[in-house]
Design a protein around this motif. Structure first.
Motif, short mmCIF file in Angstrom:
data_model
loop_
_atom_site.label_atom_id
_atom_site.label_comp_id
_atom_site.label_asym_id
_atom_site.label_seq_id
_atom_site.Cartn_x
_atom_site.Cartn_y
_atom_site.Cartn_z
N ALA A 97 -19.64 -11.21 -7.62
CA ALA A 97 -18.21 -11.03 -7.40
C ALA A 97 -17.90 -11.31 -5.95
CB ALA A 97 -17.79 -9.63 -7.79
N GLU A 98 -17.08 -12.32 -5.69
CA GLU A 98 -16.60 -12.67 -4.36
C GLU A 98 -15.07 -12.67 -4.38
OE1 GLU A 98 -19.97 -15.83 -2.85
OE2 GLU A 98 -18.30 -16.61 -4.02
N ASN A 99 -14.48 -12.52 -3.20
CA ASN A 99 -13.02 -12.64 -3.07
C ASN A 99 -12.28 -11.78 -4.09
OD1 ASN A 99 -13.18 -14.74 -1.01
ND2 ASN A 99 -13.98 -16.01 -2.66
N TRP A 100 -12.72 -10.54 -4.23
CA TRP A 100 -12.06 -9.62 -5.14
C TRP A 100 -11.30 -8.56 -4.34
CZ3 TRP A 100 -13.56 -4.62 -4.31
CH2 TRP A 100 -14.81 -4.40 -3.71
N ALA A 101 -10.46 -7.81 -5.01
CA ALA A 101 -9.68 -6.79 -4.32
C ALA A 101 -9.33 -5.65 -5.26
CB ALA A 101 -8.40 -7.39 -3.73
N ILE A 102 -9.21 -4.46 -4.69
CA ILE A 102 -8.65 -3.29 -5.37
C ILE A 102 -7.58 -2.73 -4.44
CG2 ILE A 102 -9.09 -0.97 -6.26
CD1 ILE A 102 -11.99 -1.84 -6.78
N THR A 103 -6.34 -2.67 -4.90
CA THR A 103 -5.25 -2.24 -4.03
C THR A 103 -4.25 -1.35 -4.78
OG1 THR A 103 -3.69 -4.06 -4.48
CG2 THR A 103 -5.41 -4.48 -2.86
N ASP A 104 -3.54 -0.56 -3.99
CA ASP A 104 -2.36 0.17 -4.46
C ASP A 104 -2.64 1.07 -5.67
OD1 ASP A 104 -0.29 -1.11 -2.62
OD2 ASP A 104 -1.16 -2.86 -3.59
N CYS A 105 -3.61 1.97 -5.51
CA CYS A 105 -3.92 2.88 -6.60
C CYS A 105 -4.63 4.12 -6.06
CB CYS A 105 -4.79 2.20 -7.66
SG CYS A 105 -6.41 1.66 -7.05
N MET A 106 -4.84 5.09 -6.94
CA MET A 106 -5.58 6.30 -6.64
C MET A 106 -6.82 6.35 -7.52
SD MET A 106 -4.39 10.31 -7.03
CE MET A 106 -3.15 10.22 -5.74
N ILE A 107 -7.92 6.85 -6.94
CA ILE A 107 -9.17 6.99 -7.68
C ILE A 107 -9.60 8.45 -7.65
CG2 ILE A 107 -11.60 6.32 -7.78
CD1 ILE A 107 -10.78 3.69 -6.42
N ASP A 108 -9.69 9.07 -8.80
CA ASP A 108 -10.09 10.47 -8.93
C ASP A 108 -11.51 10.50 -9.50
OD1 ASP A 108 -10.52 13.12 -9.56
OD2 ASP A 108 -8.72 13.35 -10.80
N GLY A 109 -12.48 10.92 -8.68
CA GLY A 109 -13.87 10.96 -9.12
C GLY A 109 -14.19 12.08 -10.08
N ASN A 110 -13.27 13.05 -10.24
CA ASN A 110 -13.44 14.11 -11.24
C ASN A 110 -14.82 14.77 -11.12
OD1 ASN A 110 -12.56 15.71 -13.36
ND2 ASN A 110 -13.04 14.20 -14.94
N LYS A 111 -15.19 15.13 -9.89
CA LYS A 111 -16.57 15.48 -9.58
C LYS A 111 -17.09 16.74 -10.26
CE LYS A 111 -15.37 17.99 -5.35
NZ LYS A 111 -15.47 17.98 -3.87
N THR A 112 -16.23 17.62 -10.70
CA THR A 112 -16.72 18.86 -11.31
C THR A 112 -17.42 18.62 -12.63
OG1 THR A 112 -14.57 19.24 -12.38
CG2 THR A 112 -14.92 20.24 -10.20
N VAL A 113 -17.23 17.43 -13.22
CA VAL A 113 -17.91 17.12 -14.48
C VAL A 113 -18.76 15.85 -14.32
CG1 VAL A 113 -16.32 18.29 -16.03
CG2 VAL A 113 -15.77 15.97 -15.24
#
Length: 454
Positions: free
Chosen positions: A120-136
């Motif tokens: 994967a080259e020249n990719w992007a992730i933008t304008d969002c929220m990421i919740d790792g939900n770490k308790t589970v």
């Protein structure tokens, strides 16, 4: 033409257009976003949207297109970003990707080639929220970046990727992690990372730029670099070391080379605000502030901790403001130890209000020699009013102008200093003259030069 039409309003004007040509010429379908909801994503935070989101990404990868996730909460497993795909949402607080229970891995990762196909080259992730939900979860980053050695199908040597306008929180491991060898060319812009159990940003790949990012309440250091040629600018780290206080540096450079940190702030971290270690070299810290760190213990850590580091250029402000209203934690500006040589270090050391600070150099320092260290007005000139007994402060100026001597004077030993400092005294006798000047044995007023070749 238009006039001809007016002259002959009844004349036929028929144009034949092939629909496929029209679509190709004017619509340019490859530029249209692939909406995850068109592929079955529900976005209610309950239904499993993993397959739908991945299907949209896979479809976009065929034309190196864009994937759009409208404002919703998407419960998902791991999503693999493919070559040339840009995934974006409606904003860092509107489009939310939440890791489903028991996934125990990263929310997003880029595609790593296992054969001759392209990474994967020249990719992007933008304008969002990421919740790792770490308790589970038992493991997992928010975004994990790793590629293989260059393949025959790769376009560039650098993978060139972008993470922008993203809010990452509650991951079991790190917020953003990069792994060598070829994660270079990355850009991380306006990304916030909070309540991750590892590092906020963990960069072990080269040539990554981080701009305008924040991290808070991480389990370990906020920013951790074991890399080369990385640049960090206008970033902030605070409340690091929530799980392991001894690793709670704001910014930690471990065996890093050619990196720069500029215009950045470390505040209220459990260990030092900044740490250079393990033969990091030729790094620059410029225009930075270390504010009220060492919250794990009063005076335990300094504003900046330098160990086994060479050829660094450090220019920063160290200040204690008594953040909790009662304890002054960051008592010293500098702790310098190990095989640390040939560094240029320029600091200010101060307090705000009723806060308390001690000597600029931490008492555990063992490597002030062999480095150019300047603290406060050390290279300047200070004026000391005449008194029968004085205690000079070498950090107030290396040249001390003593007021007119109206009597004998004793120059006592300094109470704070570091190896390599010097003090020059300028005395002015009054009209009576003949006043006696007595120096503490700390000062060399006469000596025999060592003429042996060095």
């Amino acid at each position: 033409d238009e006039n001809q039409f007016r002259d002959n309003p009844k004349s036929p004007r028929t144009t034949h257009v092939k629909v496929s040509d029209f679509m190709s010429e004017f619509l340019n379908t490859s530029s249209l976003p692939f909406n995850v909801k068109d592929y079955g994503a529900v976005g209610n935070g309950v239904a499993d949207d993993t397959a739908a989101i991945q299907a949209a990404v896979d479809a976009a990868a065929l034309v190196k297109g864009r994937v759009y996730a409208p404002a919703s909460v998407y419960l998902t497993g791991q999503i693999v970003i493919k070559n040339g795909v840009w995934l974006y949402g409606d904003g860092k607080y509107s489009t939310i990707f939440k890791l489903k229970s028991g996934t125990n891995t990263h929310v997003f990762k880029n595609y790593k080639a296992s054969g001759s196909e392209a990474n994967a080259e020249n990719w992007a992730i933008t304008d969002c929220m990421i919740d790792g939900n770490k308790t589970v979860q038992s493991a997992g980053d928010g975004i994990y970046v790793e590629v293989s050695a260059r393949t025959a199908s790769d376009t560039f040597n650098d993978s060139r990727w972008l993470i922008k306008n993203v809010f990452i929180f509650n991951t079991k491991d790190h917020g953003v992690e990069t792994i060598p060898p070829r994660t270079s060319g990355g850009r991380i812009v306006n990304v916030d990372v909070f309540f991750c159990d590892g590092n906020g940003f963990r960069l072990t790949g080269a040539d990554t730029k981080i701009l305008g990012c924040e991290t808070g309440s991480t389990g370990l250091a906020g920013f951790y670099l074991n890399s080369s040629s990385c640049q960090i600018d206008a970033c902030k780290s605070y409340f690091s070391g929530r799980i392991t206080a001894a690793s709670g540096y704001g910014f930690q450079l471990n065996a890093s080379f050619g990196c720069t940190i500029s215009n950045s702030v470390a505040q209220d971290n459990s260990a030092s605000g900044f740490r250079l270690e393990n033969f990091s070299g030729r790094v620059i810290l410029s225009g930075c502030v270390s504010d009220s760190n060492s919250t794990a213990g009063v005076g335990t850590y300094a504003g900046i901790d330098i160990a086994d580091t060479n050829w660094a250029d450090v220019n920063m402000v160290c200040v204690e403001r008594r953040s909790d209203g009662s304890n002054s934690y960051q008592r010293n500006a500098l702790l310098i130890t190990g095989s640390t040589l040939n560094n240029k270090i320029k600091l200010t050391h101060s307090k705000i209000g009723s806060a308390v600070v001690d000597a600029p150099v931490h008492s555990s320092s063992t490597a002030t020699a062999g480095n150019h260290i300047t603290i406060n007005a050390q290279d300047g000139t200070q004026s000391i009013s005449y008194a029968a007994s004085i205690v000079p402060d070498p950090y107030a100026g290396s040249t001390a102008l003593i007021g007119s001597l109206t009597g004998a004077i004793t120059v006592n030993a300094t109470t704070q200093q570091h190896t390599g400092q010097s003090l020059n005294f300028v005395f002015t006798q009054d009209s009576t003259g003949g006043r006696t000047i007595i120096f503490n044995s700390q000062y060399k007023t006469s000596w025999t030069p060592d003429l042996r070749p060095s």
